[in-house]
Design a protein around this motif. Structure first.
Motif, mmCIF file in Angstrom:
data_model
loop_
_atom_site.group_PDB
_atom_site.id
_atom_site.type_symbol
_atom_site.label_atom_id
_atom_site.label_comp_id
_atom_site.label_asym_id
_atom_site.label_seq_id
_atom_site.Cartn_x
_atom_site.Cartn_y
_atom_site.Cartn_z
ATOM 1 N N ALA A 368 40.548 30.633 47.078
ATOM 2 C CA ALA A 368 40.722 29.926 45.811
ATOM 3 C C ALA A 368 39.455 29.980 44.968
ATOM 4 O O ALA A 368 39.520 30.168 43.744
ATOM 5 C CB ALA A 368 41.121 28.476 46.080
ATOM 6 N N CYS A 369 38.306 29.856 45.601
ATOM 7 C CA CYS A 369 37.045 29.861 44.859
ATOM 8 C C CYS A 369 36.729 31.249 44.307
ATOM 9 O O CYS A 369 36.176 31.380 43.212
ATOM 10 C CB CYS A 369 35.914 29.366 45.750
ATOM 11 S SG CYS A 369 36.062 27.612 46.155
ATOM 12 N N THR A 370 37.083 32.275 45.042
ATOM 13 C CA THR A 370 36.910 33.636 44.525
ATOM 14 C C THR A 370 37.795 33.845 43.302
ATOM 15 O O THR A 370 37.364 34.422 42.292
ATOM 16 C CB THR A 370 37.258 34.676 45.607
ATOM 17 O OG1 THR A 370 36.404 34.482 46.745
ATOM 18 C CG2 THR A 370 37.063 36.090 45.084
ATOM 19 N N MET A 371 39.036 33.351 43.364
ATOM 20 C CA MET A 371 39.935 33.456 42.212
ATOM 21 C C MET A 371 39.424 32.627 41.038
ATOM 22 O O MET A 371 39.575 33.005 39.875
ATOM 23 C CB MET A 371 41.342 32.998 42.610
ATOM 24 C CG MET A 371 42.051 33.933 43.570
ATOM 25 S SD MET A 371 42.270 35.622 42.903
ATOM 26 C CE MET A 371 40.913 36.501 43.712
ATOM 27 N N MET A 372 38.818 31.487 41.342
ATOM 28 C CA MET A 372 38.245 30.677 40.276
ATOM 29 C C MET A 372 37.103 31.442 39.596
ATOM 30 O O MET A 372 36.971 31.407 38.360
ATOM 31 C CB MET A 372 37.729 29.351 40.826
ATOM 32 C CG MET A 372 36.963 28.518 39.812
ATOM 33 S SD MET A 372 36.494 26.887 40.410
ATOM 34 C CE MET A 372 37.831 25.915 39.741
ATOM 35 N N GLY A 373 36.286 32.125 40.390
ATOM 36 C CA GLY A 373 35.231 32.943 39.817
ATOM 37 C C GLY A 373 35.785 34.013 38.892
ATOM 38 O O GLY A 373 35.225 34.292 37.827
ATOM 39 N N PHE A 374 36.906 34.611 39.296
ATOM 40 C CA PHE A 374 37.556 35.622 38.465
ATOM 41 C C PHE A 374 38.048 35.014 37.155
ATOM 42 O O PHE A 374 37.865 35.592 36.075
ATOM 43 C CB PHE A 374 38.724 36.234 39.245
ATOM 44 C CG PHE A 374 39.700 36.998 38.404
ATOM 45 C CD1 PHE A 374 39.342 38.198 37.819
ATOM 46 C CD2 PHE A 374 40.979 36.506 38.172
ATOM 47 C CE1 PHE A 374 40.246 38.912 37.033
ATOM 48 C CE2 PHE A 374 41.882 37.203 37.401
ATOM 49 C CZ PHE A 374 41.511 38.407 36.817
ATOM 50 N N GLU A 375 38.663 33.832 37.225
ATOM 51 C CA GLU A 375 39.216 33.206 36.019
ATOM 52 C C GLU A 375 38.132 32.700 35.080
ATOM 53 O O GLU A 375 38.299 32.731 33.859
ATOM 54 C CB GLU A 375 40.139 32.057 36.411
ATOM 55 C CG GLU A 375 41.432 32.530 37.073
ATOM 56 C CD GLU A 375 42.371 31.389 37.416
ATOM 57 O OE1 GLU A 375 43.415 31.261 36.764
ATOM 58 O OE2 GLU A 375 42.048 30.612 38.346
ATOM 59 N N LEU A 376 37.019 32.225 35.626
ATOM 60 C CA LEU A 376 35.971 31.656 34.798
ATOM 61 C C LEU A 376 34.988 32.699 34.268
ATOM 62 O O LEU A 376 34.516 32.600 33.140
ATOM 63 C CB LEU A 376 35.190 30.604 35.587
ATOM 64 C CG LEU A 376 35.921 29.311 35.933
ATOM 65 C CD1 LEU A 376 35.029 28.411 36.781
ATOM 66 C CD2 LEU A 376 36.355 28.567 34.672
ATOM 67 N N PHE A 377 34.682 33.712 35.090
ATOM 68 C CA PHE A 377 33.612 34.651 34.751
ATOM 69 C C PHE A 377 34.091 36.077 34.502
ATOM 70 O O PHE A 377 33.295 36.937 34.129
ATOM 71 C CB PHE A 377 32.554 34.666 35.863
ATOM 72 C CG PHE A 377 32.061 33.297 36.246
ATOM 73 C CD1 PHE A 377 31.497 32.472 35.292
ATOM 74 C CD2 PHE A 377 32.160 32.838 37.540
ATOM 75 C CE1 PHE A 377 31.025 31.204 35.630
ATOM 76 C CE2 PHE A 377 31.702 31.580 37.898
ATOM 77 C CZ PHE A 377 31.137 30.763 36.933
ATOM 78 N N GLY A 378 35.363 36.354 34.744
ATOM 79 C CA GLY A 378 35.861 37.700 34.527
ATOM 80 C C GLY A 378 35.766 38.568 35.764
ATOM 81 O O GLY A 378 35.210 38.178 36.789
ATOM 82 N N VAL A 379 36.296 39.776 35.658
ATOM 83 C CA VAL A 379 36.376 40.664 36.814
ATOM 84 C C VAL A 379 35.048 41.347 37.127
ATOM 85 O O VAL A 379 34.840 41.832 38.241
ATOM 86 C CB VAL A 379 37.473 41.734 36.574
ATOM 87 C CG1 VAL A 379 37.021 42.730 35.499
ATOM 88 C CG2 VAL A 379 37.846 42.440 37.859
#
Length: 427
Positions: A368-379
């Motif tokens: 979940a935290c990795t996905m949050m990083g993707f949503e907040l900071f981009g790919v």
């Protein structure tokens, strides 16, 4: 006749499946709209409380009275819901009774009071508790079974998390991952996703936005970058471990020294107010969003993350209300900022890695935290963020901010043949 009956079974199954899908799609929409609206109102109220406090700093002297108010209300009217997130997790594992709806208004009030008077707390816990309390009422109204209640709790958690942070993908996965460490039940991801996105867009429909972050520059992937990311992730995991243990230590200290619960936040409020005015700054109380944003741009004092750990652990252990996650964002981002002194990765990238990695270690939710990083900071920074999140998860050991979490798959299962069996393996 039997042959005719057998012919009807496939059609009957199709009808049952259609009704099942229709039922949960309807519930997902309703829960998403209700929880998203509640989160929108909560975020607006929280912004008002924060802005008013920063414009009228003298109000912090009244933090002890705010703490006493919260303590008395929960002691006399909220004993059934005082355990907060841990109560939701325990109810998921061992469903006994529907979560009282009063959990939602009580935690809403307690969190606003905490921030208004100057406590150091977050907002995730409030959103999750409101979401679970709202969603679980459908179990009462429709006499749902235990498995259906578990699904409702997942939907409530995903809706609350997604709408309060603006990260629906992470919210949907967090709701599942946080309940069973080490395993994700994929069949329930779809309804969780639907609910999370509806809650997120409902919050946006109310014109309530979310903070945005920028990594500015991400280097190319290299072996050196991977090794430095692993080192940073390990440090973030140790920070998560320190925070979790600090909360437990202060909680036990308050329980042992002060037997009457309402007096705990009262006395803690006196200490926090004195320390805040002695330090001459309010950067370590409240959510700390300005400091989080600054950690992506400018060097900060290396001790910022330690001071925030102390303030937040002391505040929450005393009985003030709110969440742990936004303070964990503060801790991780400022720690990442400090690590840029000797780790040759961009400051903003390290701050972003710490932002989600400390959260990952403290909640045991690396996916979940990795996905949050993707949503907040981009790919762009996803590779480095993923390494940091999973490393922090491993280095936080068996600690976590949710004491009722059950581990279904051991963190270090690949070491099982090399060591003695740990007691937690049997959970």
């Amino acid at each position: 006749m039997k042959k005719y009956q057998r012919r009807l079974h496939p059609r009957k199954n199709r009808e049952n499946k259609f009704l099942f899908v229709a039922k949960w799609l309807t519930l997902s929409c309703l829960i998403g709209i209700l929880v998203g609206s509640a989160s929108a109102f909560f975020l607006v109220s929280l912004d008002w409380a924060t802005n008013w406090r920063e414009e009228n700093v003298w109000i912090i002297w009244l933090l002890p009275l705010g703490g006493l108010m919260i303590g008395l209300i929960y002691h006399y009217y909220g004993k059934e819901v005082v355990r907060g997130n841990n109560q939701i997790i325990e109810e998921y594992y061992h469903p006994k009774q529907v979560i009282p709806f009063k959990m939602a208004p009580l935690v809403f009030f307690g969190t606003i009071v905490t921030h208004f008077f100057g406590g150091s707390a977050g907002r995730e816990g409030t959103a999750v508790q409101m979401g679970a309390a709202i969603s679980d009422q459908f179990a009462l109204w429709f006499q749902m079974s235990k498995p259906e209640r578990r699904m409702l709790l997942i939907l409530g958690i995903s809706a609350g998390f997604a709408s309060v942070f603006g990260t629906p993908l992470a919210g949907a996965i967090f709701a599942i991952e946080v309940l069973i460490i080490g395993r994700v039940r994929f069949p329930i991801i779809l309804p969780s996703l639907i609910t999370a996105y509806i809650a997120h867009f409902t919050c946006l429909w109310w014109n309530v936005g979310h903070t945005t972050y920028d990594l500015s520059f991400v280097p190319a992937i290299s072996l050196a970058g991977i090794l430095w990311s692993i080192l940073a992730g390990a440090i973030f995991g140790l920070a998560a471990f320190t925070f979790s243990k600090s909360v437990k230590l202060f909680t036990q200290l308050f329980v042992n020294l002060i037997k009457f619960p309402p007096l705990r936040p009262f006395l803690a409020g006196i200490i926090i107010a004195l320390v805040v005015f002695a330090m001459g700054t309010t950067k370590y109380i409240g959510l700390g969003i300005p400091t989080i944003l600054e950690s992506f741009q400018n060097p900060l004092p290396p001790a910022d993350f330690l001071i925030k750990i102390a303030f937040t652990a002391f505040t929450l252990a005393a009985g003030f209300k709110g969440g742990e996650v936004t303070p964990l964002f503060f801790i991780g981002a400022t720690l990442g900022n400090a690590l840029s002194i000797f780790i040759p990765l961009p400051m903003a990238l390290l701050a972003g890695m710490g932002f989600v990695a400390v959260f990952s270690g403290a909640t045991n939710t690396p996916i979940a935290c990795t996905m949050m990083g993707f949503e907040l900071f981009g790919v762009e920074g996803l590779f480095f963020i993923g390494i940091a999140c999973f490393t922090a998860y491993l280095f936080s050991w068996f600690s976590g901010i949710y004491s009722q979490q059950a581990i279904r798959q051991h963190k270090y299962s690949f070491f099982r043949n090399w060591r003695k069996k740990h007691p937690i393996d049997d959970l």
